[in-house]
Scaffold this motif. Structure first.
Motif, PDB file in Angstrom:
ATOM      1  N   GLN A 104      45.323  46.179  37.151  1.00  0.00           N
ATOM      2  CA  GLN A 104      44.954  47.231  38.113  1.00  0.00           C
ATOM      3  C   GLN A 104      45.839  47.185  39.353  1.00  0.00           C
ATOM      4  O   GLN A 104      46.090  48.198  39.990  1.00  0.00           O
ATOM      5  CB  GLN A 104      43.488  47.071  38.522  1.00  0.00           C
ATOM      6  N   LYS A 105      46.298  45.989  39.683  1.00  0.00           N
ATOM      7  CA  LYS A 105      47.188  45.862  40.844  1.00  0.00           C
ATOM      8  C   LYS A 105      48.605  46.334  40.520  1.00  0.00           C
ATOM      9  O   LYS A 105      49.464  46.349  41.385  1.00  0.00           O
ATOM     10  CB  LYS A 105      47.274  44.399  41.266  1.00  0.00           C
ATOM     11  N   GLY A 106      48.841  46.622  39.234  1.00  0.00           N
ATOM     12  CA  GLY A 106      50.159  47.140  38.862  1.00  0.00           C
ATOM     13  C   GLY A 106      51.102  46.096  38.313  1.00  0.00           C
ATOM     14  O   GLY A 106      52.296  46.346  38.150  1.00  0.00           O
ATOM     15  N   ARG A 107      50.562  44.916  38.044  1.00  0.00           N
ATOM     16  CA  ARG A 107      51.448  43.882  37.519  1.00  0.00           C
ATOM     17  C   ARG A 107      51.734  44.122  36.032  1.00  0.00           C
ATOM     18  O   ARG A 107      50.848  44.495  35.276  1.00  0.00           O
ATOM     19  CB  ARG A 107      50.815  42.496  37.693  1.00  0.00           C
ATOM     20  N   THR A 108      52.982  43.916  35.663  1.00  0.00           N
ATOM     21  CA  THR A 108      53.363  44.045  34.261  1.00  0.00           C
ATOM     22  C   THR A 108      53.123  42.702  33.577  1.00  0.00           C
ATOM     23  O   THR A 108      53.447  41.657  34.152  1.00  0.00           O
ATOM     24  CB  THR A 108      54.857  44.397  34.153  1.00  0.00           C
ATOM     25  N   MET A 109      52.566  42.741  32.380  1.00  0.00           N
ATOM     26  CA  MET A 109      52.330  41.486  31.684  1.00  0.00           C
ATOM     27  C   MET A 109      52.738  41.582  30.225  1.00  0.00           C
ATOM     28  O   MET A 109      52.475  42.572  29.552  1.00  0.00           O
ATOM     29  CB  MET A 109      50.863  41.084  31.826  1.00  0.00           C
TER      30      MET A 109
END
Lengths: 272, 350
Positions: free
Chosen positions: B235-240
């Motif tokens: 949700q914070k926009g981090r790519t995983m």
């Protein structure tokens, strides 16, 4: 080669390497200081025997060591007992043994993955590991020097302390070149123990080569292959002479070994 | 070194028209709005400008892999694979053990040199800019090996010193993954080691985190916490980038999934498509003759058990079985092998 000086200059891997070896550094320093006390301290009780041995040409059995004729004097005794064998060979083996594990252990124990997932280049790892071993060498080296000074004053023998300092100073490039060979082996062989044993074997072989060369002029070429040939503690200790050529060769060997290590490590797959 | 190309979207101040532009960091470019004709200029941010990363467009590819091949001597571990990972998504990398997942990840991180093909992370070529790339990537290795002679605190301190950034996420992480920081890692349990691995990867808030089977070693309760944590991070926009051999896990948290098998990518699907293809497996033993049931295409007989693959019609099947005397019954989630058996049976054994 991905050399980022900003990163290297922060020395984080070097500092960690120093921290990892601080216990070894203390133990080795105590060990070598203890040996220095023993060898220097026992000279007075051996003095008369040495003079006798010198007259009966019993020193000839030490002909493989430079400065053997001088064994009956304090300087000559220190040279043979302390610097030529104990210092050059034994400390060489220990330092080589440690240096050879420095990369190999990261790969063998698979910690290299988590280390290399950080913004560090392979070049940086080699350079910083090398730098990280230098304090250990300096601490062992110069603490032993001070201990020998103390013992010399204690037993009332004559020794030129400046020459003693020079001897310890020129041993630095000698040991640095051994470290660099250890590091190269460490990048070639990914098993800690094997890398260490191979490096030990190299240090011992070089000692033997140089000894053979000292004994017989037919084998002088063998001596040229040995790092020990370029490190002359007797000349420094007795005459205060520094072999500029020899020292330059040691520094050059050190640079070449590091360069090859970096090149090879940069081209190698890190398979764990 | 190749110049880095940044892709940016800018809004026209006059008419709010969105324009896509490309350029290298620090370059100033003169723009004309295609809609209203207003002229303006835009200076591309320097690559070390943290802000620039946050403003990349959402369909910006964080990872681009093109025809990547990695061989070990004669064995092809990764065979000509291509895929993209978009910014802000959880990308599942699913495959059985030995399929080439770890090799792919280790190649992307620069531990292994590819034999062929290329890959870009944040638009930078991994061959030339891997150190730069790693500044913004966290990594949880599959076979997590830590400096066991250090305490947890010393371990994290070491990596924070190397990374030289703020550990903005550290406190949040410690709340979820409690750790005995002053104990030597040597004395940690497997779960604790995995936790410190997770903390280490996320602590400085990297733009992307690559995880190689991160849930192995975590107990179910912690796995649950971990999944929730990943969802929050997304949700914070981090790519995983999440590699796994467990279908249900990928199915649960990922947005898209690449399925790798024998070094090749056999499928690249949205999770919705994957969900449609997965299902449950009913296993049962009946007293009566099995011939009727196993003649159906969804059913087979294995070691005296009838196995039926069902998708959404579980009720229908249970009712259908009602006429038999059931000796034993199990209902399982599809595992990766079942999935392969069903969709890729023709391409060799699972």
């Amino acid at each position: 080669m991905n050399l980022n000086f900003k990163q290297i200059l922060r020395f984080q891997i070097a500092i960690q390497t120093m921290k990892d070896y601080w216990k070894s550094t203390i133990i080795l320093t105590l060990l070598f200081c203890g040996m220095a006390v023993m060898y220097a301290g026992m000279f007075p009780s051996f003095k008369d025997m040495m003079v006798e041995m010198g007259q009966s040409s019993a020193f000839d059995s030490f002909a493989f060591i430079p400065g053997y004729e001088d064994m009956a004097t304090y300087v000559g005794f220190l040279n043979i007992e302390m610097y030529q064998i104990f210092w050059t060979l034994i400390l060489g083996i220990v330092i080589g043994f440690i240096a050879a594990s420095i990369i190999a252990k990261e790969i063998e124990s698979k910690t290299i993955d988590v280390l290399m997932s950080n913004p560090v280049s392979r070049t940086q790892i080699i350079i910083e590991k090398f730098i990280g071993l230098i304090p250990m060498l300096l601490i062992i080296n110069f603490t032993t020097m001070f201990v020998i000074m103390g013992v010399t004053i204690g037993i009332g023998e004559e020794l030129n302390f400046f020459n003693l300092f020079l001897t310890h100073l020129i041993s630095v490039p000698y040991f640095l070149s051994i470290i660099s060979i250890g590091i190269l082996i460490s990048t070639l062989i990914y098993e800690k123990m094997r890398a260490s044993i191979v490096t030990m074997a190299i240090v011992v072989s070089m000692f033997i080569f140089d000894s053979i060369a000292e004994l017989s002029s037919d084998f002088e070429f063998l001596g040229n292959l040995s790092l020990k040939h370029y490190f002359k503690p007797y000349k420094a200790l007795k005459f205060g002479e520094i072999d500029g050529f020899g020292t330059s060769v040691l520094i050059l060997v050190c640079c070449i070994m590091l360069f090859v290590s970096i090149w090879y490590f940069n081209h190698k797959d890190i398979t764990v | 070194m190749k110049p880095e190309i940044i892709l940016k979207t800018v809004k026209c101040p006059q008419c709010n028209n969105i324009i896509e532009i490309k350029g290298s960091p620090g370059k100033k470019s003169i723009l004309t709005c295609s809609k209203c004709g207003v002229k303006g200029s835009f200076t591309f941010p320097k690559s070390d400008d943290k802000q620039s990363k946050k403003t990349h467009m959402s369909d910006y590819n964080v990872i681009e892999v093109k025809n990547l091949t990695k061989k070990y001597k004669d064995v092809v571990a990764v065979n000509n694979i291509s895929f993209n990972v978009k910014k802000g998504e959880i990308f599942g990398f699913l495959g059985p053990n030995g399929a080439g997942k770890t090799t792919t990840i280790r190649t992307l991180l620069g531990f292994l040199k590819p034999n062929n093909g290329e890959a870009y992370i944040f638009g930078k070529n991994i061959k030339e800019n891997i150190v730069e790339i790693r500044k913004n990537v966290g990594y949880i290795p599959g076979e997590l090996a830590l400096y066991e002679h250090l305490t947890g605190r010393q371990f994290l301190q070491f990596f924070s010193n190397i990374r030289n950034t703020d550990l903005s996420l550290l406190n949040d992480l410690f709340e979820i993954f409690e750790l005995p920081l002053d104990r030597k890692i040597k004395g940690y349990s497997k779960g604790m080691k995995q936790k410190i691995g997770i903390v280490q990867a996320f602590m400085d808030d990297p733009e992307m985190v690559i995880m190689d089977e991160p849930t192995s070693g975590l107990d179910p309760l912690l796995q649950q916490k971990f999944y929730e944590f990943l969802k929050k991070e997304k949700q914070k926009g981090r790519t995983m980038f999440f590699s796994s051999h467990i279908l249900s896990e990928v199915d649960r948290i990922c947005d898209r999934v690449a399925i790798i098998r024998n070094g090749k990518i056999v499928a690249l699907e949205n999770i919705e498509t994957l969900k449609k293809k997965t299902g449950k497996k009913i296993r049962l033993r009946i007293k009566e003759d099995t011939t009727d049931i196993i003649s159906l295409p969804q059913a087979s007989l294995i070691d005296g058990w009838i196995e039926i693959s069902v998708q959404n019609n579980i009720d229908e099947w249970i009712k259908r079985m009602g006429k038999y005397t059931i000796l034993d019954l199990e209902i399982q989630e599809f595992n990766l092998e079942d999935y392969f058996m069903r969709y890729y049976a023709s391409e060799g054994g699972a």
